[in-house]
Design a protein around this motif. Structure first.
Motif, PDB file in Angstrom:
ATOM      1  N   CYS A 355       0.834  -1.199   0.000  1.00 35.69           N
ATOM      2  CA  CYS A 355       0.000   0.000   0.000  1.00 35.69           C
ATOM      3  C   CYS A 355       0.871   1.253   0.000  1.00 35.69           C
ATOM      4  O   CYS A 355       0.687   2.168  -0.803  1.00 35.69           O
ATOM      5  CB  CYS A 355      -0.933  -0.034   1.215  1.00 35.69           C
ATOM      6  N   ARG A 356       1.842   1.286   0.882  1.00 33.99           N
ATOM      7  CA  ARG A 356       2.716   2.465   0.972  1.00 33.99           C
ATOM      8  C   ARG A 356       3.447   2.717  -0.342  1.00 33.99           C
ATOM      9  O   ARG A 356       3.463   3.825  -0.868  1.00 33.99           O
ATOM     10  CB  ARG A 356       3.727   2.261   2.104  1.00 33.99           C
ATOM     11  N   GLU A 357       4.053   1.678  -0.886  1.00 35.12           N
ATOM     12  CA  GLU A 357       4.825   1.835  -2.124  1.00 35.12           C
ATOM     13  C   GLU A 357       3.900   1.961  -3.334  1.00 35.12           C
ATOM     14  O   GLU A 357       4.119   2.778  -4.214  1.00 35.12           O
ATOM     15  CB  GLU A 357       5.773   0.646  -2.307  1.00 35.12           C
ATOM     16  N   GLY A 358       2.870   1.111  -3.349  1.00 38.28           N
ATOM     17  CA  GLY A 358       1.963   1.086  -4.494  1.00 38.28           C
ATOM     18  C   GLY A 358       1.279   2.419  -4.718  1.00 38.28           C
ATOM     19  O   GLY A 358       1.250   2.940  -5.840  1.00 38.28           O
ATOM     20  N   THR A 359       0.761   3.010  -3.661  1.00 34.28           N
ATOM     21  CA  THR A 359       0.053   4.280  -3.830  1.00 34.28           C
ATOM     22  C   THR A 359       1.014   5.370  -4.323  1.00 34.28           C
ATOM     23  O   THR A 359       0.664   6.179  -5.170  1.00 34.28           O
ATOM     24  CB  THR A 359      -0.635   4.745  -2.531  1.00 34.28           C
ATOM     25  N   ASN A 360       2.232   5.346  -3.810  1.00 31.03           N
ATOM     26  CA  ASN A 360       3.181   6.381  -4.237  1.00 31.03           C
ATOM     27  C   ASN A 360       3.651   6.204  -5.667  1.00 31.03           C
ATOM     28  O   ASN A 360       3.772   7.175  -6.404  1.00 31.03           O
ATOM     29  CB  ASN A 360       4.359   6.453  -3.264  1.00 31.03           C
ATOM     30  N   TRP A 361       3.904   4.959  -6.068  1.00 30.83           N
ATOM     31  CA  TRP A 361       4.284   4.733  -7.457  1.00 30.83           C
ATOM     32  C   TRP A 361       3.138   5.084  -8.398  1.00 30.83           C
ATOM     33  O   TRP A 361       3.342   5.673  -9.445  1.00 30.83           O
ATOM     34  CB  TRP A 361       4.735   3.279  -7.664  1.00 30.83           C
ATOM     35  N   LEU A 362       1.936   4.739  -7.992  1.00 32.16           N
ATOM     36  CA  LEU A 362       0.782   5.068  -8.840  1.00 32.16           C
ATOM     37  C   LEU A 362       0.616   6.577  -8.945  1.00 32.16           C
ATOM     38  O   LEU A 362       0.322   7.116 -10.014  1.00 32.16           O
ATOM     39  CB  LEU A 362      -0.487   4.406  -8.295  1.00 32.16           C
ATOM     40  N   LYS A 363       0.808   7.254  -7.844  1.00 33.60           N
ATOM     41  CA  LYS A 363       0.691   8.714  -7.871  1.00 33.60           C
ATOM     42  C   LYS A 363       1.725   9.301  -8.832  1.00 33.60           C
ATOM     43  O   LYS A 363       1.396  10.156  -9.668  1.00 33.60           O
ATOM     44  CB  LYS A 363       0.896   9.285  -6.460  1.00 33.60           C
ATOM     45  N   LYS A 364       2.944   8.828  -8.735  1.00 37.30           N
ATOM     46  CA  LYS A 364       4.006   9.360  -9.607  1.00 37.30           C
ATOM     47  C   LYS A 364       3.708   9.048 -11.074  1.00 37.30           C
ATOM     48  O   LYS A 364       3.855   9.910 -11.941  1.00 37.30           O
ATOM     49  CB  LYS A 364       5.354   8.743  -9.225  1.00 37.30           C
ATOM     50  N   THR A 365       3.284   7.819 -11.321  1.00 44.28           N
ATOM     51  CA  THR A 365       3.037   7.427 -12.713  1.00 44.28           C
ATOM     52  C   THR A 365       1.863   8.215 -13.290  1.00 44.28           C
ATOM     53  O   THR A 365       1.918   8.700 -14.420  1.00 44.28           O
ATOM     54  CB  THR A 365       2.763   5.912 -12.786  1.00 44.28           C
ATOM     55  N   LEU A 366       0.820   8.368 -12.496  1.00 48.94           N
ATOM     56  CA  LEU A 366      -0.350   9.119 -12.967  1.00 48.94           C
ATOM     57  C   LEU A 366      -0.020  10.599 -13.143  1.00 48.94           C
ATOM     58  O   LEU A 366      -0.520  11.255 -14.064  1.00 48.94           O
ATOM     59  CB  LEU A 366      -1.526   8.943 -12.001  1.00 48.94           C
ATOM     60  N   THR A 367       0.823  11.129 -12.272  1.00 52.65           N
ATOM     61  CA  THR A 367       1.223  12.534 -12.402  1.00 52.65           C
ATOM     62  C   THR A 367       1.950  12.743 -13.725  1.00 52.65           C
ATOM     63  O   THR A 367       1.642  13.662 -14.496  1.00 52.65           O
ATOM     64  CB  THR A 367       2.161  12.952 -11.238  1.00 52.65           C
ATOM     65  N   ARG A 368       2.903  11.860 -13.980  1.00 56.56           N
ATOM     66  CA  ARG A 368       3.653  11.960 -15.232  1.00 56.56           C
ATOM     67  C   ARG A 368       2.701  11.811 -16.421  1.00 56.56           C
ATOM     68  O   ARG A 368       2.768  12.562 -17.384  1.00 56.56           O
ATOM     69  CB  ARG A 368       4.721  10.873 -15.271  1.00 56.56           C
ATOM     70  N   PHE A 369       1.816  10.867 -16.310  1.00 55.49           N
ATOM     71  CA  PHE A 369       0.892  10.602 -17.396  1.00 55.49           C
ATOM     72  C   PHE A 369       0.020  11.811 -17.692  1.00 55.49           C
ATOM     73  O   PHE A 369      -0.143  12.233 -18.832  1.00 55.49           O
ATOM     74  CB  PHE A 369       0.012   9.405 -17.030  1.00 55.49           C
ATOM     75  N   HIS A 370      -0.516  12.373 -16.631  1.00 56.71           N
ATOM     76  CA  HIS A 370      -1.432  13.497 -16.830  1.00 56.71           C
ATOM     77  C   HIS A 370      -0.718  14.727 -17.358  1.00 56.71           C
ATOM     78  O   HIS A 370      -1.282  15.544 -18.082  1.00 56.71           O
ATOM     79  CB  HIS A 370      -2.171  13.826 -15.535  1.00 56.71           C
ATOM     80  N   SER A 371       0.554  14.882 -16.998  1.00 55.66           N
ATOM     81  CA  SER A 371       1.247  16.095 -17.443  1.00 55.66           C
ATOM     82  C   SER A 371       1.837  15.929 -18.840  1.00 55.66           C
ATOM     83  O   SER A 371       2.569  16.785 -19.319  1.00 55.66           O
ATOM     84  CB  SER A 371       2.329  16.478 -16.438  1.00 55.66           C
ATOM     85  N   GLY A 372       1.537  14.819 -19.499  1.00 56.61           N
ATOM     86  CA  GLY A 372       1.939  14.684 -20.892  1.00 56.61           C
ATOM     87  C   GLY A 372       3.180  13.827 -21.109  1.00 56.61           C
ATOM     88  O   GLY A 372       3.612  13.629 -22.232  1.00 56.61           O
ATOM     89  N   GLY A 373       3.742  13.300 -20.012  1.00 53.14           N
ATOM     90  CA  GLY A 373       4.953  12.494 -20.162  1.00 53.14           C
ATOM     91  C   GLY A 373       4.705  10.997 -20.143  1.00 53.14           C
ATOM     92  O   GLY A 373       5.609  10.217 -19.883  1.00 53.14           O
ATOM     93  N   GLY A 374       3.446  10.627 -20.393  1.00 57.22           N
ATOM     94  CA  GLY A 374       3.121   9.203 -20.309  1.00 57.22           C
ATOM     95  C   GLY A 374       3.653   8.409 -21.483  1.00 57.22           C
ATOM     96  O   GLY A 374       3.891   8.946 -22.565  1.00 57.22           O
TER      97      GLY A 374
END
Ligand SMILES: Cc1cc2nc3c(=O)[nH]c(=O)nc-3n(C[C@H](O)[C@H](O)[C@H](O)COP(=O)(O)O)c2cc1C
Ligand code: FES
Lengths: 436, 160
Positions: A355-374
């Motif tokens: 949970c600790r790692e998963g939520t943070n990795w998902l947050k980072k990946t989604l952030t990158r994705f949403h900002s156009g770097g996906g």
């Protein structure tokens, strides 16, 4: 606040909302107040109360929808240990603001429901765990408790029955995780709110390792009307296996957001269009989160789903806390997924690594994705990461983060693909973000 | 360290509510913070002593809870919700607006100590979004204009 009542409402729990001084014991007593308690003490036994609850098909309003009568029957009544009643007033599931009204406008109904739980399991002490942000509600509840003590509805020898019960408020201090039952109990013991491994369940070993009944505010508040009017009456208000009414919180892109009490099984369409007045700007409906941010999103074609636990489960989601979040055609789903994941990453208590790692990795990946770097492979990665969190944690916060994410990716894959085209977010035009 | 009579009374009452002493810890910390603005080393040491806990243990507990702080906030702590229901109704625009208006970022305090700003998770006002809390007071269905009025009003009242 509360919202303008709607003609479609069936007001059982909320029927005293709007009366002058609705929180006062005098208003309560003048409107059937403490009649259920009297009946429970003088005409019923713990077993006959349990029977009414089972017949009523009342299911927990905190999120999981567990049958309340069954939960109470798991408490070992013969245990020599003291037993506790704990009311979950942590209300932190994004989208949810209904318990707040029940405490603000009808605190005695809640107190009465808790007392009846005490009678059933033979408990003499209870706590209402209120999220720290709801400080004004602690004041309202404390005043109500004082009134109840003064009139002999709490304390020693209640209504001359020989039954004693003490009830206190307890403040949290900011933590979504403390709404999870076992973390709540840790917090109530003065510690960091870290979940406990189960079994044993709280019914057997809860607060101070003693048998504990733990329910949501709305669940307890539903008990007095059931005792007064009978389980059968309550069951018939809803659908099979889903008794009664519940407070639905309607938020997001609707014309009349608000908290509305409707029968279980009310169709989603009716809630959004008749009760909520439809979508703002008469735009097209895109998606609905039916039970708070932890529940998987539904697409617009699920609009005829009846809002009860079983029907929403059949539609692939959960009725959860009854918080219906509506999103119209201009909403960026990737952004919604990201905002929800930011929340879980912030609230993960850090105890379980997935949970600790998963939520943070998902947050980072989604952030990158949403900002156009996906990247194309990120779509599968997001889904895969989320799936690997499922069922691998002490408490369901990990699942609560993973399940909606999986649904966003599976049901709105096209929106993820649209973000790959190089430009940041296709929904953000001229600085105008999602929303009104 | 002696707390105010009011706080001492609160602590005294709290102590009687629980069969296990430590249960009173989190409410004590929050109530002390309400009075002093933040949890200073001195307050933490005193509460630890009274609860028969180590300072380390109490600090570990404090660090878990987002409302507990060990540094001063502004006199008016603006908490703006940007979670999903508020976001859909312009909560993040409101947050950006507040940053510009106050000239501070998330978690910062204005130089005069009057305001601090925090982006917060759902505060339980989703049906009346976007919502904020100023200290413990809720303000519902805000617009940038209404937020300006609120801030101006606080400034005006605090000056006299
Ligand atoms: C992360 C997490 C947060 C929760 N937050 C709440 C909450 O704020 N209020 C609540 O009543 N239940 C919450 N629950 C559900 C509780 O664990 C518990 O199931 C519920 O309070 C039981 O009451 P009920 O049977 O009356 O629904 C949460 C669960 C999880 C996993
Ligand atoms: S999402 Fe902002 S108050 Fe709930």
């Amino acid at each position: 606040m509360p919202s303008q009542p709607s003609e479609h409402e069936v007001r059982v729990l909320s029927r005293r909302f709007g009366l002058p001084n609705s929180a006062s014991i005098d208003t309560y007593l003048a409107n059937d107040g403490y009649r259920a308690l009297e009946k429970a003490l003088k005409e019923m036994t713990p077993d006959s109360i349990l029977e009414e609850l089972k017949v009523s098909n009342l299911r927990g309003r905190g999120g999981a929808g567990f049958p309340t009568g069954m939960k109470w029957s798991f408490v070992p009544r013969q245990s020599p240990k003291p037993k506790y009643i704990v009311c979950n007033a942590d209300e932190s599931e994004p989208g949810t603001c209904k318990d707040r009204l029940l405490m603000e406008y009808d605190p005695h109904q809640l107190i009465e429901g808790i007392l009846i739980a005490g009678i059933v399991v033979g408990s003499h002490q209870g706590y209402i765990y209120v999220r720290g942000e709801y400080r004004y509600l602690i004041d309202i509840l404390d005043r109500a408790l004082e009134e109840a003590y003064a009139r002999g509805y709490l304390g020693k020898n209640i209504l001359g029955s020989g039954f004693d019960f003490d009830l206190y408020t307890h403040t949290g201090a900011g933590a979504y995780e403390c709404g999870e039952e076992s973390a709540l109990l840790e917090s109530l013991e003065g510690k960091r709110g870290i979940p406990r491994i189960r079994p044993p369940f709280p019914a057997v070993a809860g607060l101070y390792a003693s048998p504990t009944v733990l329910n949501n505010v709305e669940t307890f508040s539903s008990v007095p009307p059931i005792i007064v009017n009978g389980g059968k009456w309550y069951a018939e208000l809803g659908t099979p296996r889903n008794g009664g009414t519940r407070l639905f919180v309607l938020s997001g892109h609707v014309k009349r957001p608000g908290v509305y009490e409707l029968p279980m099984g009310t169709p989603l369409r009716k809630l959004i269009y008749d009760v909520g007045g439809g979508i703002i700007g008469d735009k097209k409906l895109k998606a609905v989160i039916p039970g708070g941010s932890s529940t998987p999103v539904l697409t617009a074609d699920a609009i005829d789903t009846p809002l009860d636990f079983d029907s929403v489960a059949k539609a692939g989601s959960m009725l959860g806390s009854g918080a219906v979040i509506v999103m119209h055609e201009d909403t960026c789903i990737v952004r919604a997924a990201l905002r929800i994941m930011q929340f879980y990453a912030h609230e993960s208590c850090g105890w379980c690594i997935p949970c600790r790692e998963g939520t943070n990795w998902l947050k980072k990946t989604l952030t990158r994705f949403h900002s156009g770097g996906g990247r194309e492979e990120d779509i599968g990665l997001i889904e895969d990461l989320a799936k690997n969190m499922l069922g691998r944690t002490f408490c369901p916060l990990g699942d609560a983060a993973a399940m909606p994410t999986i649904a966003f990716v599976q049901k709105f894959r096209n929106e993820f693909e649209m973000h790959l085209a190089g430009q940041p977010c296709p929904f953000e035009k001229h600085g105008q973000l999602v929303g009104a | 360290m002696q707390f105010s009579t009011q706080l001492e009374e609160k602590f005294h009452r709290l102590a009687q509510h629980y069969p296990v002493k430590r249960s009173a810890l989190v409410p004590m910390l929050l109530f002390a913070q309400d009075e002093y603005g933040f949890l200073s080393k001195e307050i933490i040491a005193e509460i630890s002593r009274r609860m028969d806990l180590t300072v380390l243990d109490v600090e570990g507990t404090i660090s878990y809870y987002s409302m507990l702080r060990t540094k001063p906030a502004g006199r008016f702590h603006l908490q703006i919700c940007t979670n999903i229901s508020c976001m859909l109704r312009g909560g993040d625009k409101l947050f950006d607006h507040a940053k510009t208006k106050l000239g501070i970022g998330n978690g910062e305090v204005t130089p005069d100590g009057l305001f601090s700003l925090e982006e917060v998770e759902c505060i339980g006002a989703c049906a009346w979004a976007p919502a904020i809390q100023v200290n413990y007071d809720f303000h519902h269905e805000l617009t940038p204009e209404r937020l300006d009025q609120l801030i101006d009003e606080i400034q005006r009242v605090s000056r006299v």
